[in-house]
Write a protein that holds these residues in place. Structure first.
Motif, mmCIF file in Angstrom:
data_model
loop_
_atom_site.group_PDB
_atom_site.id
_atom_site.type_symbol
_atom_site.label_atom_id
_atom_site.label_comp_id
_atom_site.label_asym_id
_atom_site.label_seq_id
_atom_site.Cartn_x
_atom_site.Cartn_y
_atom_site.Cartn_z
ATOM 1 N N TRP A 157 0.942 -1.157 0.151
ATOM 2 C CA TRP A 157 -0.142 0.089 -0.161
ATOM 3 C C TRP A 157 0.792 1.245 -0.085
ATOM 4 C CZ3 TRP A 157 0.039 -3.584 3.851
ATOM 5 C CH2 TRP A 157 0.746 -3.421 5.074
ATOM 6 N N PHE A 158 0.068 2.384 -0.033
ATOM 7 C CA PHE A 158 0.932 3.665 -0.135
ATOM 8 C C PHE A 158 1.140 4.116 1.109
ATOM 9 C CE2 PHE A 158 -0.643 3.698 -4.716
ATOM 10 C CZ PHE A 158 0.577 3.255 -5.146
ATOM 11 N N ALA A 159 2.040 4.497 1.543
ATOM 12 C CA ALA A 159 2.513 5.195 3.114
ATOM 13 C C ALA A 159 1.699 6.541 3.350
ATOM 14 C CB ALA A 159 3.966 5.271 3.393
ATOM 15 N N GLY A 160 1.958 7.338 2.151
ATOM 16 C CA GLY A 160 1.367 8.827 2.570
ATOM 17 C C GLY A 160 2.733 9.541 2.713
ATOM 18 N N PRO A 161 2.238 10.924 3.166
ATOM 19 C CA PRO A 161 3.189 11.889 3.109
ATOM 20 C C PRO A 161 4.443 11.530 4.184
ATOM 21 C CG PRO A 161 1.047 12.951 3.473
ATOM 22 C CD PRO A 161 0.993 11.700 3.566
ATOM 23 N N GLU A 162 5.541 12.092 4.004
ATOM 24 C CA GLU A 162 6.627 11.826 4.634
ATOM 25 C C GLU A 162 6.378 12.527 6.374
ATOM 26 O OE1 GLU A 162 9.524 10.454 4.390
ATOM 27 O OE2 GLU A 162 9.878 10.407 2.381
ATOM 28 N N ARG A 163 6.661 11.893 7.264
ATOM 29 C CA ARG A 163 6.608 12.417 8.568
ATOM 30 C C ARG A 163 7.099 13.682 8.909
ATOM 31 N NH1 ARG A 163 7.702 9.137 14.160
ATOM 32 N NH2 ARG A 163 9.792 8.574 13.136
ATOM 33 N N ALA A 164 8.421 13.866 8.298
ATOM 34 C CA ALA A 164 9.064 15.130 8.664
ATOM 35 C C ALA A 164 8.270 16.253 7.802
ATOM 36 C CB ALA A 164 10.355 15.246 8.101
ATOM 37 N N SER A 165 7.613 16.222 6.703
ATOM 38 C CA SER A 165 6.815 17.065 6.039
ATOM 39 C C SER A 165 5.841 17.533 6.738
ATOM 40 C CB SER A 165 6.442 16.557 4.544
ATOM 41 O OG SER A 165 7.516 16.219 3.743
ATOM 42 N N VAL A 166 4.892 16.437 7.319
ATOM 43 C CA VAL A 166 3.733 16.920 8.189
ATOM 44 C C VAL A 166 3.950 17.635 9.581
ATOM 45 C CG1 VAL A 166 1.944 15.766 9.481
ATOM 46 C CG2 VAL A 166 2.400 14.738 7.326
ATOM 47 N N GLU A 167 5.332 17.248 10.035
ATOM 48 C CA GLU A 167 5.489 17.820 11.384
ATOM 49 C C GLU A 167 6.145 19.390 11.008
ATOM 50 O OE1 GLU A 167 7.698 14.699 14.011
ATOM 51 O OE2 GLU A 167 8.802 15.536 12.387
ATOM 52 N N ALA A 168 6.440 19.754 9.874
ATOM 53 C CA ALA A 168 6.802 20.882 9.461
ATOM 54 C C ALA A 168 5.791 21.868 9.131
ATOM 55 C CB ALA A 168 7.880 21.086 8.267
ATOM 56 N N ALA A 169 4.799 21.126 8.524
ATOM 57 C CA ALA A 169 3.506 21.910 8.130
ATOM 58 C C ALA A 169 2.620 22.010 9.310
ATOM 59 C CB ALA A 169 2.705 21.153 7.007
ATOM 60 N N THR A 170 2.455 21.254 10.410
ATOM 61 C CA THR A 170 1.821 21.277 11.314
ATOM 62 C C THR A 170 2.435 21.799 12.674
ATOM 63 O OG1 THR A 170 2.255 19.024 12.198
ATOM 64 C CG2 THR A 170 0.273 19.409 10.648
ATOM 65 N N SER B 111 4.171 20.527 14.621
ATOM 66 C CA SER B 111 4.129 19.547 15.810
ATOM 67 C C SER B 111 4.856 18.398 15.545
ATOM 68 C CB SER B 111 2.531 19.237 15.931
ATOM 69 O OG SER B 111 2.160 18.399 14.879
ATOM 70 N N THR B 112 4.931 17.553 16.683
ATOM 71 C CA THR B 112 5.659 16.130 16.541
ATOM 72 C C THR B 112 4.699 15.273 16.586
ATOM 73 O OG1 THR B 112 7.585 16.954 18.293
ATOM 74 C CG2 THR B 112 7.216 14.723 17.952
ATOM 75 N N VAL B 113 5.136 14.509 15.519
ATOM 76 C CA VAL B 113 4.341 13.181 14.937
ATOM 77 C C VAL B 113 4.652 11.988 15.725
ATOM 78 C CG1 VAL B 113 3.501 11.961 13.296
ATOM 79 C CG2 VAL B 113 3.589 14.466 12.981
ATOM 80 N N GLN B 114 3.980 11.327 16.493
ATOM 81 C CA GLN B 114 4.504 10.014 17.117
ATOM 82 C C GLN B 114 3.807 8.927 16.269
ATOM 83 O OE1 GLN B 114 6.860 9.678 19.468
ATOM 84 N NE2 GLN B 114 6.727 12.162 20.081
ATOM 85 N N ALA B 115 4.763 7.885 15.856
ATOM 86 C CA ALA B 115 4.248 6.892 15.359
ATOM 87 C C ALA B 115 3.468 5.746 16.020
ATOM 88 C CB ALA B 115 5.570 5.990 14.649
ATOM 89 N N VAL B 116 2.431 5.358 15.621
ATOM 90 C CA VAL B 116 1.459 4.008 16.274
ATOM 91 C C VAL B 116 2.174 2.799 16.087
ATOM 92 C CG1 VAL B 116 -0.664 3.005 16.499
ATOM 93 C CG2 VAL B 116 -0.618 5.373 16.408
ATOM 94 N N ARG B 117 2.360 1.946 16.891
ATOM 95 C CA ARG B 117 3.113 0.698 16.394
ATOM 96 C C ARG B 117 2.004 -0.114 15.934
ATOM 97 N NH1 ARG B 117 4.673 2.006 21.599
ATOM 98 N NH2 ARG B 117 3.648 0.202 22.370
ATOM 99 N N VAL B 118 2.196 -0.607 14.578
ATOM 100 C CA VAL B 118 1.454 -1.557 14.011
ATOM 101 C C VAL B 118 2.054 -2.889 13.560
ATOM 102 C CG1 VAL B 118 -0.084 -1.862 11.966
ATOM 103 C CG2 VAL B 118 -0.194 0.334 13.496
ATOM 104 N N GLU B 119 1.298 -3.982 13.651
ATOM 105 C CA GLU B 119 1.761 -5.225 13.197
ATOM 106 C C GLU B 119 0.721 -5.593 12.168
ATOM 107 O OE1 GLU B 119 4.294 -8.204 12.086
ATOM 108 O OE2 GLU B 119 4.717 -6.712 13.523
#
Length: 276
Positions: free
Chosen positions: A201-214, A216-224
């Motif tokens: 699947w497609f991951a979407g925007p880079e975390r750093a890009s969203v942090e810069a735009a918002t 704010s710090t983006v924490q990753a939810v752990r998913v298996e």
């Protein structure tokens, strides 16, 4: 002259490769048919919509307008985006959202609006992404394109956009920009594949890009991710996603066909949010 010809050839090859990649992306849920996978979802979704028989895809599900509203749009209504170790994940406000926003695909029927085709491959969201010019856009990936539906003729009608600064807002549908073809033209495709076994699947925007735009710090939810073919109800709590496998149950016989509207025509409605 020779240099120009080589350049044109490279452009043509690049264009073809992009087209093949897009086509392949639309086929990643191939493998489990609707008739095989509907068993897992029938009981869970029946109270919230209507199962009908599609001549194209077999048993499909239409969410009830009394629950989602006549302005329902998948991956925009009733939820938000959370960053996860598997890419951006749509977290639904509805109890049943674990199923149609992580398994299967959506298409637009001229009478029913958005219709869900079940499958047993999980993803944080089966969507395509666009990014640029201060905007982030996404669109539900359609089922295998063996058939054409009225709403799919103009691919741009499937897209929604938000300003990148609003991407992490709750009730994301309340922050959509007004429908405008310029949003599509301003952005470019954003396809970062995350592979799980034989699918991706497609991951979407880079975390750093969203942090810069918002700002704010983006924490990753752990998913298996569940194993392919294993249907599980995934819930996000405390920075992690908990997965609970479900048992398949045999559905009733499907006798209805796609006939007559139960929702407003698509693309002529404003998003409305919240639980119903």
């Amino acid at each position: 002259m020779r240099t120009m010809l080589i350049s044109l050839a490279l452009v043509a090859l690049t264009s073809c490769a992009g087209a093949e990649f897009e086509a392949e992306a639309a086929d990643t849920t191939g493998g489990a048919t609707a008739s095989a996978s509907v068993d897992h979802f029938y009981d869970a979704l029946s109270p919230y919509g209507m199962w009908i028989q599609s001549a194209d895809y077999g048993p499909v599900w239409v969410p009830s307008p009394s629950i989602v509203g006549t302005d329902f749009v998948p991956y925009a209504s009733g939820g938000r985006w959370e960053y996860s170790t598997a890419g951006w994940m749509f977290v639904s406000d509805w109890d049943w959202g674990w199923a149609p926003f992580h398994y299967g695909r959506w298409y637009i029927d001229p009478f029913y609006g958005w219709v869900w085709v079940p499958d047993t491959l999980w993803a944080p969201a089966w969507v395509d992404w666009r990014f640029g010019g201060g905007l982030i856009g996404w669109a539900p990936l359609p089922p295998l394109h063996r058939f054409h539906h009225a709403g799919d003729h103009d691919h741009r009608t499937r897209w929604v956009f938000v300003h990148d600064r609003d991407f992490r807002q709750h009730a994301i549908g309340q922050h959509l920009v007004a429908p405008d073809s310029r949003a599509f033209d301003t952005t470019v495709p954003l396809r970062r594949p995350v592979r799980a076994g034989r699918t991706y699947w497609f991951a979407g925007p880079e975390r750093a890009s969203v942090e810069a735009a918002t700002h704010s710090t983006v924490q990753a939810v752990r998913v298996e991710p569940p194993r392919p073919g294993t249907v599980a109800r995934m819930q996000v709590t405390g920075g992690a996603a908990r997965s609970m496998p479900l048992e398949a149950r045999r559905p009733r016989t499907f006798g209805r066909s796609l006939e007559g509207p139960v929702a407003a025509p698509p693309f002529h409605r404003e998003p409305r949010m919240g639980r119903r």
